[in-house]
Design an enzyme around this catalytic site. Sequence first.
Site, PDB file in Angstrom:
ATOM      1  N   SER A  28       0.823  -1.212   0.000  1.00  0.00           N
ATOM      2  CA  SER A  28       0.000   0.000   0.000  1.00  0.00           C
ATOM      3  C   SER A  28       0.853   1.256   0.000  1.00  0.00           C
ATOM      4  O   SER A  28       0.577   2.216  -0.723  1.00  0.00           O
ATOM      5  CB  SER A  28      -0.929   0.001   1.211  1.00  0.00           C
ATOM      6  OG  SER A  28      -1.827  -1.096   1.156  1.00  0.00           O
ATOM      7  N   ARG A  32       1.459   4.134  -3.155  1.00  0.00           N
ATOM      8  CA  ARG A  32       1.263   5.574  -2.949  1.00  0.00           C
ATOM      9  C   ARG A  32       2.556   6.340  -3.199  1.00  0.00           C
ATOM     10  O   ARG A  32       2.546   7.426  -3.795  1.00  0.00           O
ATOM     11  CB  ARG A  32       0.746   5.815  -1.527  1.00  0.00           C
ATOM     12  CG  ARG A  32      -0.721   5.414  -1.359  1.00  0.00           C
ATOM     13  CD  ARG A  32      -1.092   5.164   0.098  1.00  0.00           C
ATOM     14  NE  ARG A  32      -2.525   4.886   0.235  1.00  0.00           N
ATOM     15  CZ  ARG A  32      -3.075   3.697  -0.052  1.00  0.00           C
ATOM     16  NH1 ARG A  32      -2.323   2.701  -0.494  1.00  0.00           N
ATOM     17  NH2 ARG A  32      -4.377   3.508   0.096  1.00  0.00           N
ATOM     18  N   GLY A  95      -6.086  -3.591  -7.662  1.00  0.00           N
ATOM     19  CA  GLY A  95      -7.006  -2.490  -7.416  1.00  0.00           C
ATOM     20  C   GLY A  95      -6.289  -1.159  -7.328  1.00  0.00           C
ATOM     21  O   GLY A  95      -6.839  -0.118  -7.718  1.00  0.00           O
ATOM     22  N   SER A 170     -12.183   1.972  -0.760  1.00  0.00           N
ATOM     23  CA  SER A 170     -11.517   3.204  -0.324  1.00  0.00           C
ATOM     24  C   SER A 170     -10.519   3.695  -1.354  1.00  0.00           C
ATOM     25  O   SER A 170     -10.119   4.864  -1.332  1.00  0.00           O
ATOM     26  CB  SER A 170     -10.795   2.961   1.006  1.00  0.00           C
ATOM     27  OG  SER A 170      -9.713   2.058   0.834  1.00  0.00           O
ATOM     28  N   GLN A 171     -10.109   2.813  -2.277  1.00  0.00           N
ATOM     29  CA  GLN A 171      -9.134   3.211  -3.294  1.00  0.00           C
ATOM     30  C   GLN A 171      -9.679   4.284  -4.227  1.00  0.00           C
ATOM     31  O   GLN A 171      -8.911   5.021  -4.847  1.00  0.00           O
ATOM     32  CB  GLN A 171      -8.671   1.992  -4.091  1.00  0.00           C
ATOM     33  CG  GLN A 171      -7.832   1.025  -3.265  1.00  0.00           C
ATOM     34  CD  GLN A 171      -7.613  -0.296  -3.971  1.00  0.00           C
ATOM     35  OE1 GLN A 171      -8.258  -0.614  -4.970  1.00  0.00           O
ATOM     36  NE2 GLN A 171      -6.685  -1.094  -3.447  1.00  0.00           N
ATOM     37  N   GLU A 311      -8.545  -6.669   4.526  1.00  0.00           N
ATOM     38  CA  GLU A 311      -7.530  -7.527   3.906  1.00  0.00           C
ATOM     39  C   GLU A 311      -6.986  -8.578   4.880  1.00  0.00           C
ATOM     40  O   GLU A 311      -6.354  -9.547   4.464  1.00  0.00           O
ATOM     41  CB  GLU A 311      -6.390  -6.685   3.355  1.00  0.00           C
ATOM     42  CG  GLU A 311      -5.644  -5.874   4.402  1.00  0.00           C
ATOM     43  CD  GLU A 311      -4.825  -4.758   3.779  1.00  0.00           C
ATOM     44  OE1 GLU A 311      -3.753  -4.479   4.319  1.00  0.00           O
ATOM     45  OE2 GLU A 311      -5.251  -4.168   2.771  1.00  0.00           O
ATOM     46  N   ARG A 342     -14.321 -12.730  -1.868  1.00  0.00           N
ATOM     47  CA  ARG A 342     -13.615 -13.394  -0.769  1.00  0.00           C
ATOM     48  C   ARG A 342     -14.555 -14.057   0.233  1.00  0.00           C
ATOM     49  O   ARG A 342     -14.176 -15.053   0.856  1.00  0.00           O
ATOM     50  CB  ARG A 342     -12.690 -12.401  -0.059  1.00  0.00           C
ATOM     51  CG  ARG A 342     -11.405 -12.149  -0.826  1.00  0.00           C
ATOM     52  CD  ARG A 342     -10.444 -11.256  -0.075  1.00  0.00           C
ATOM     53  NE  ARG A 342      -9.176 -11.150  -0.810  1.00  0.00           N
ATOM     54  CZ  ARG A 342      -8.292 -10.173  -0.635  1.00  0.00           C
ATOM     55  NH1 ARG A 342      -8.536  -9.210   0.227  1.00  0.00           N
ATOM     56  NH2 ARG A 342      -7.174 -10.167  -1.327  1.00  0.00           N
ATOM     57  N   LYS A 408       1.422 -11.665  -6.358  1.00  0.00           N
ATOM     58  CA  LYS A 408       0.795 -10.344  -6.318  1.00  0.00           C
ATOM     59  C   LYS A 408       1.473  -9.432  -5.311  1.00  0.00           C
ATOM     60  O   LYS A 408       1.703  -8.251  -5.582  1.00  0.00           O
ATOM     61  CB  LYS A 408      -0.685 -10.513  -5.973  1.00  0.00           C
ATOM     62  CG  LYS A 408      -1.484  -9.231  -5.927  1.00  0.00           C
ATOM     63  CD  LYS A 408      -2.948  -9.542  -5.642  1.00  0.00           C
ATOM     64  CE  LYS A 408      -3.762  -8.279  -5.479  1.00  0.00           C
ATOM     65  NZ  LYS A 408      -3.881  -7.498  -6.729  1.00  0.00           N
TER      66      LYS A 408
END
Length: 429
Positions: A28, A32, A95, A170-171, A311, A342, A408
């Site tokens: 994350s 950013r 995402g 939230s992304q 997550e 999920r 990933k």
Amino acid sequence: MSAMVEVWQAPFSRTPVDAVVALPGSKSLTARALVLAALADGPSRLVRPLRARDTDLMAAGLRALGVQVAEDGADWLVTPGELRGPADVDAGLAGTVLRFLPPVAALATGPVRLDGDPRLRDRPNAGLIAGLRAAGVAVDDDGRGRAPFTVHGTGSVRGGAVTVDASESSQVVSGLLLAAARFDEGLDLALTGGVPSMPHVEMTVRTLTEHGGTVTTTDRGWRVAPGPITALDRVLEPDLSNAAPFLAAALVTGGRVTVRDWPADTTQPGAQLDRLLAAMGAGVERTADGLQVTGGDRIAPLDADLGDVGELTPVLAALCALADGPSRLTGIAHLRGHETDRLQALDEVLTAVGATVQQLPDGLVVTPGPGRPARLDSYADHRMVHAAALLGLAIEGVEVSDPGAVSKTLPDFRERWAGLLGAPAGVAR
């Protein structure tokens, strides 16, 4: 003829684990940091970023737009350039790429098309696309609200007052906020409803502020003033969400695991693992090395709203299937739109190994049962491989199809898992 699917024999442990684990940088924070470095007013160095499929795709997408992302040993050197199209961006199943790069593409000149894996086309993105249009950006998605779509950049974005529905991710908020300082009028972002995973938005606000952005919280959302984004060399924290299966292994085996360099102050949702694992009976202690988790003779059931830490759900749900009573996990309806559905995937996996699962509109009730061996699908989802590995510690004979999904965020997960156990990496065929 269909391609052969790799199957991994998850290691089973008869003895308590006792290990110290070092993990690579946060996915994350790396995502950013890459975006802000690409929009900054000079070159930046990212020290110990995560190198995995999601972050490599983010770097490749930025390169396609004209940004230089060069490797220097384990670091990345990012040099902003003139953003331009035409370009094609492969988001894979990420995402972060799906939602962070379109606002950057809107600042480019020319069309930028974004697509990815087949499952990416199922991931909801109408909130972001509508937000971009409200900010004055032309987006062609044929009315789907999902990939593939094309952002028609003109070199600038008006910005200003924008209202979005970010209830599915939230992304959507983070993607718009990260680029907002470069919009002509900045951004006055308002929400039409709630937003899941609020710690990720707080992470975005903090990182943007550290890069010189002016962010104000309003009664309906956030306001970002227009202005430069300051170049900043950044050392990436370890990925605390990837720490989840390793720390949880201490509970499953009644052992002890320490994750090195646990930050004292962080916006990563994984920081809540100490509280959640303690609620399930773990001993949790900050040591000179990091965060130490010690398991006992039982795993307590968990009743928790995981809306801010979705997550972590696959690993926590696996622990719940091994607990000594029923657990209730809520606040996670948005997980149906992640790498896979999920909640459905966890229902199938936990049922396969003997648990009883009830799906709620926003979560799961998990009642443990006698464990039984099973071959579990990864659903092309890294977190589902983590959950299956944890189940395999306690249930002999657990196999995982397509374990390579871990590429990933943690490509060498199986080797690290074997190192945790002091065992071979497991049988793959």
